[in-house]
Structures are given as structure tokens and as C-alpha cells.
Write a protein that holds these residues in place. Structure first.
Motif, PDB file in Angstrom:
ATOM      1  N   ASN A 144      28.787  11.136  68.857  1.00  0.00           N
ATOM      2  CA  ASN A 144      27.863  11.816  67.245  1.00  0.00           C
ATOM      3  C   ASN A 144      27.787  10.544  67.231  1.00  0.00           C
ATOM      4  O   ASN A 144      28.172  10.847  65.736  1.00  0.00           O
ATOM      5  N   MET A 145      28.401   9.432  67.178  1.00  0.00           N
ATOM      6  CA  MET A 145      28.798   7.577  66.063  1.00  0.00           C
ATOM      7  C   MET A 145      27.553   7.210  66.510  1.00  0.00           C
ATOM      8  O   MET A 145      27.805   6.297  67.054  1.00  0.00           O
ATOM      9  N   LYS A 146      26.206   7.382  66.138  1.00  0.00           N
ATOM     10  CA  LYS A 146      25.551   6.525  66.246  1.00  0.00           C
ATOM     11  C   LYS A 146      25.252   5.400  65.916  1.00  0.00           C
ATOM     12  O   LYS A 146      24.900   4.368  66.146  1.00  0.00           O
ATOM     13  N   TRP A 147      25.318   5.115  64.318  1.00  0.00           N
ATOM     14  CA  TRP A 147      25.460   4.104  63.966  1.00  0.00           C
ATOM     15  C   TRP A 147      26.671   3.155  64.410  1.00  0.00           C
ATOM     16  O   TRP A 147      26.234   2.005  64.217  1.00  0.00           O
ATOM     17  N   LEU A 148      27.785   3.883  64.671  1.00  0.00           N
ATOM     18  CA  LEU A 148      28.559   2.678  65.537  1.00  0.00           C
ATOM     19  C   LEU A 148      28.121   2.265  66.389  1.00  0.00           C
ATOM     20  O   LEU A 148      28.770   1.076  66.431  1.00  0.00           O
ATOM     21  N   ALA A 149      27.550   3.206  67.524  1.00  0.00           N
ATOM     22  CA  ALA A 149      26.624   2.463  68.914  1.00  0.00           C
ATOM     23  C   ALA A 149      25.726   1.733  68.017  1.00  0.00           C
ATOM     24  O   ALA A 149      25.706   0.643  69.353  1.00  0.00           O
ATOM     25  N   VAL A 150      24.769   1.785  67.480  1.00  0.00           N
ATOM     26  CA  VAL A 150      24.521   0.751  66.982  1.00  0.00           C
ATOM     27  C   VAL A 150      24.856  -0.656  66.825  1.00  0.00           C
ATOM     28  O   VAL A 150      24.311  -1.747  67.069  1.00  0.00           O
ATOM     29  N   ILE A 151      25.643  -0.559  65.580  1.00  0.00           N
ATOM     30  CA  ILE A 151      26.298  -1.619  65.507  1.00  0.00           C
ATOM     31  C   ILE A 151      27.206  -2.245  66.758  1.00  0.00           C
ATOM     32  O   ILE A 151      26.720  -3.738  66.426  1.00  0.00           O
TER      33      ILE A 151
END
Length: 558
Positions: A144-151
Motif C-alpha cells: 500500500n505504498m503507491k508513492w514508492l511504486a511510482v518512484i
């Protein structure tokens, strides 16, 4: 271009070339190796059975077979890193760098097993019906870490150019020019068209092409390498001894090679090892996510073979070719690239011990180095500098017989140098110095049974290796683009990818390698962070796989 190169070097100094990065990379591999009880050894035999299709299930979801997924991932890793990357590591780190490439591969086998398993477990089916996976999906769907996935996805797009695109065609074009006299732009143009024809067909066409190219290129390259190694059989044992004996002490000066400390060899060996096998980078899981398998662990086990084939076998062959032939310590006539040249105040020679120590300290960035960059104006007559007060370092060696040209003709006039860099951009500089990257491997391949014909093996091998890498990385990039922007953005990405491929054919080699070094780390760090968080789930997933596996075998016997 010089400004860009300096900026990339600065970034790399904080990332891949920083003292902490190799410890993080090896540390994660070491942790999972112990935590999962050496899966790279225990599951090695099982991996070969899976990749041969012994346990295939026809109804399993996916787009490719285990073998096609493996060859696609291998085509993404077996590239210039195996030819130019190994040569670059030995060039700047000495024989000890090869040892640390091995260490990276051994622990990387476990890292790849983990990242592929988790990525395959959380893959999805896209709007066009194909499978999409990779670290960005477990980061999003499980952590649930979309921000990390985007990076990670953005870093993957960048790395698709910095790792899989630009360095590959740059090395191909350079090799084709030196071997066959072909203009880089012509080489780039022809291969760009072929690249477009392949990648526009998507994963099915990519898998078919790579499954044919990988075995062919491996066969050609192995034959050529063995022809050099056995020709220089008397140097095989001394070469291996130097790899191990220098591993924890660094490599001493030899010939034109000025020496390298333990820390430098360790850093460069680990860095080149990562560039070669990409274990921990998170790229291979994208290819493996397309495999037809209902059990994620089975595909993770297949991926254990990648670092073994890529680094333990192919990179070792390249390393032994370079070391046994002796060309890594010899100076050869070549054209100097701006990014490789440094002008230093004073006269130095690599035949004096004190000078070698001073130059070595400077090249590895030691704070104790007392060598200063040169600034001044020098008179050049008929291509030769008159009474220079500097020493020209090219490719980590003292340059000799230096000639300055303009348009292929000897230059006469003033030459300006500022802070160790040549200001006159129109000047072409040639002379004798050490070689690095693909040029070094090419020269080494001429020291075998095939003689000068050996260079053609490198050129053909490099063409196949690097081109297949570019194909695989286009897929990695388009899966990342699919995650970020959807299927509609894939075609524009592929067009831009092909355009970059053409541009890099005439770009500065050193700048391209430095861009690749930065892009790799931008993918690796988020991925290592993610798999460490999921270590307990990984252990449970592996245990469940073997429980189900042995239960199914028992039921079949009954």
C-alpha cells in the motif's frame, strides 16, 4: 556534454559509487541467503527442471513459457555489462574487481529469487489482456505504498534508457566502427529500424526473438573466449590467483595500470556486478511476471539461474580473457575521449614508484592526493605540444605519443586547458594509453587462436548481446509506463525509446556509462527496501510452495 558528465559523476558519488551502496546491496543478498537457508544452492537443480518445463501446467495464466521468460530476462542482463562492463571493472579496479563481481552474483541469486517471487505473486492482467508485474505492483498492492511504486516505475523508465538503451547501442556503434569501419550513425539507423520492428510486436514477439538470440550469442561468445584463454593457458592459474589474492588488499600497479585500493576494487566490482546481472534492481521480475505459472515461487526459482549464467559463467570468461591475455596492463594506440582525459600539473611517469602512488591516489579520489589539475595555455606545433608543463592522464593511465588533430590533420596553435580539462572542443586527441570497456575486450580477443579475427567475435557478440538487451529493456519500460499512465502511453514510449537508441549511437561513451550508473541505483534502492519489508511473507510463501509441491507429487504416485 562535459557539464552533464560532471553532474552525473556528482550524483553517482552520492549513490552507486558511495561507500555505503555495495554494503547495502550485498547485505540484502547475504541476509536473504541466510534467512532462506541458501536457496541458490538448495534449489539450483530444481531450477533447471522447472525451466525445461517438467512441471508446466497448460492452464496456468501468462504470456510466455518459463524458458522464454528466462531468456527474455537474460537478454536484458547479458549485454554490454558482460563485455564492456567487466573490462571497465578490471580496468579501474584490477583483478580484485572480478572477485567482487562473483560475490555480487552469488548473493544476487537469492536477491533475484526473492524479488521475482514477490513480483510474480502480485502481477495483474492489463486492459489489453497481457500480464504486467514487477516491484511496483507488490509495492502498490501489498505494501500500500503507491508513492514508492511510482518512484520505482519512474526510475524504471529512466533506467530503460540509461541501462538498456543508450549504453547498448553506443558500444555496438563503437565496436562496429573500430572493427568494420562503419559510421556510428549508419549502425544506429539500421539497428533502430530492427528494434522498432521487434518491440512493436509486444511481449510475444520479444519472447520469440530473445529465445533464439540468447543461445546463439552465448555459443559464439563462449567459443571465442575459450580460444583466447587456452591459447594463453600458462596465464590461467596466475590470473585466478591474482583475483583471489588481491580481493582484500587491492591490486598493485602493473604495466600502465596504476593500481587500485581494496575499497576501490570492492566498489567497482560490486557496481559492475549489479550492472551485469541486475540482481536487486527489480528489472528481471518484470519479464518473469509474464511467465505461465500459478506458483510464484516456481518462477522465482527459475530466476536463480540468471546471475549464475550471466556473471559466474559469461563474466568470468570475459575476465579470464582480459587477464590471461595481459592486455589490461598494456598501452595501445587509440583516440581519446574528452571525458577520459585529465591534465595534471607537473611531469609524472608510471615507471617511478612515487609517481604511481601519487597518481593512483588522485584517480581513486583520495583526500591525501597531492596532485593538482593543470590550468594554462600550451603551444602546439604540427600536432605536438611544445614543452608542456603537464601530464596527460587518459583512461586511468599516463598517455604517451600524444598528437593533436583538427579534421584529421596535425594542429598548430594555442591549446587552452582549464582545471584539467581541454577547452578546445574542435581538437581530436590520439596517443597510447590503456583501453577500457568494449575496446579492451576486443583487443584481448585478438590474443588467441583466431588472432586478429577474434575482434569479429566480440563485435558480433556485442551486437547480439547489446541488441537483445535493448529489446528486453523496452519491455521493462513499457510495463512501467503502463503502470503509470495506462496502455495508451505505451506506443509513444516505444517511439521515444527508438529515437534515443539512434541518438546514443553517436554520444560520448563515458557520459552514457555514467548515466547508466545513476539510473541503476534509482531502481535498486526502492526495490531492496520493499523486499526487506516482505521478508516474512517471502519465507512463508516458499514454505507453502514446497508443502504443496511434495503433496502433489505424493498424490500423483497414489
Amino acid at each position: 556534454m562535459q557539464g552533464l558528465n560532471d553532474f552525473l559523476l556528482m550524483l553517482d558519488g552520492f549513490l552507486g559509487s558511495a561507500a555505503w551502496f555495495p554494503f547495502v546491496l550485498l547485505g540484502v543478498g547475504l541476509f536473504f541467503t541466510v534467512y532462506l537457508k541458501f536457496p541458490q544452492i538448495r534449489y539450483f537443480g530444481h531450477a533447471w527442471k522447472v525451466v525445461r518445463g517438467k512441471y508446466d501446467i497448460k492452464s496456468a495464466m501468462g504470456d510466455t513459457t518459463h524458458f522464454q521468460a528466462l531468456t527474455t530476462a537474460l537478454s536484458g542482463t547479458v549485454g554490454t555489462g558482460n563485455i564492456g562492463g567487466v573490462a571497465l571493472a578490471i580496468h579501474i579496479g584490477g583483478p580484485a574487481a572480478l572477485f567482487w563481481m562473483w560475490a555480487t552474483a552469488f548473493f544476487g541469486m537469492t536477491t533475484k529469487f526473492v524479488e521475482v517471487t514477490l513480483s510474480h505473486k502480485y502481477r495483474v492482467k492489463t486492459a489489453d489482456g497481457t500480464m504486467a508485474g514487477g516491484p511496483m505492483y507488490y509495492m502498490d498492492r501489498r505494501l500500500n505504498m503507491k508513492w514508492l511504486a511510482v518512484i520505482f516505475a519512474i526510475a524504471t523508465v529512466i533506467s530503460s534508457f540509461g541501462t538498456g538503451n543508450l549504453p547498448q547501442i553506443n558500444n555496438i556503434a563503437s565496436s562496429m566502427e573500430s572493427t568494420f569501419g562503419l559510421e556510428p550513425l549508419l549502425t544506429g539507423g539500421v539497428l533502430t529500424v530492427l528494434l522498432a520492428l521487434v518491440i512493436l510486436g509486444g511481449i510475444h514477439r520479444i519472447a520469440k526473438v530473445t529465445s533464439r538470440i540468447v543461445p546463439l550469442m552465448a555459443f559464439i561468445y563462449v567459443i571465442g573466449a575459450l580460444a583466447v584463454i587456452f591459447y594463453n593457458y600458462q596465464n590461467i592459474l596466475p590470473s585466478l590467483v591474482s583475483v583471489f589474492s588481491d580481493a582484500f588488499s587491492g591490486s598493485a600497479a602493473a604495466g600502465g595500470f596504476l593500481g587500485a585500493s581494496f575499497a576501490y576494487a570492492f566498489n567497482k566490482g560490486v557496481g559492475r556486478g549489479l550492472f551485469s546481472n541486475e540482481a536487486g534492481q527489480g528489472s528481471a521480475p518484470i519479464a518473469h511476471a509474464a511467465a505461465k505459472a500459478d506458483e510464484p515461487v516456481s518462477e522465482g526459482i527459475v530466476s536463480i539461474l540468471e546471475p549464475f549464467i550471466d556473471t559466474i559463467i559469461v563474466c568470468t570468461l570475459t575476465g579470464l580473457v582480459i587477464l590471461s591475455s595481459g592486455v589490461w596492463t598494456e598501452k595501445h594506440q587509440n583516440s581519446f575521449q574528452t571525458a577520459d582525459m585529465r591534465y595534471l600539473s607537473g611531469q609524472y611517469t608510471d615507471t617511478a614508484e612515487a609517481d604511481r602512488v601519487a597518481l593512483s591516489s588522485f584517480l581513486i579520489g583520495s583526500n591525501e592526493a597531492k596532485v593538482e589539475p593543470y590550468t594554462g595555455s600550451v603551444t602546439v606545433k604540427d600536432g605536438v605540444a611544445i614543452a608542456p608543463e603537464y601530464t596527460l592522464i587518459n583512461a586511468h593511465s599516463v598517455a604517451e605519443d600524444v598528437i593533436y588533430l583538427v579534421g584529421g590533420h596535425p594542429y598548430s596553435g594555442e591549446m587552452k586547458i582549464e582545471k584539467g580539462k581541454l577547452v578546445n572542443s574542435e581538437l581530436e586527441v590520439t596517443g597510447r594509453s590503456l583501453l577500457h570497456s568494449a575496446a579492451l575486450t576486443t583487443k584481448a580477443f585478438t590474443k588467441g587462436f583466431f588472432g586478429d579475427y577474434g575482434k569479429y567475435i566480440v563485435s558480433i557478440g556485442l551486437l547480439l548481446f547489446a541488441f537483445s538487451t535493448a529489446i528486453a529493456w523496452s519491455y521493462y519500460g513499457d510495463r512501467a509506463v503502463t503502470y503509470l499512465l495506462g496502455v495508451k502511453a505505451v506506443m509513444p514510449y516505444r517511439v521515444f525509446y527508438c529515437a534515443g537508441f539512434l541518438w546514443a549511437a553517436v554520444a560520448d561513451t563515458t557520459v552514457v556509462w555514467n548515466l547508466a550508473a545513476v539510473a541503476i541505483v534509482l531502481m535498486t534502492l526502492p526495490n531492496l527496501f520493499g523486499i526487506m519489508i516482505l521478508c516474512r511473507e517471502m519465507k512463508t510463501t516458499v514454505a507453502d510452495y514446497w508443502t504443496d509441491f511434495y503433496q502433489q507429487r505424493s498424490e500423483r504416485k497414489d
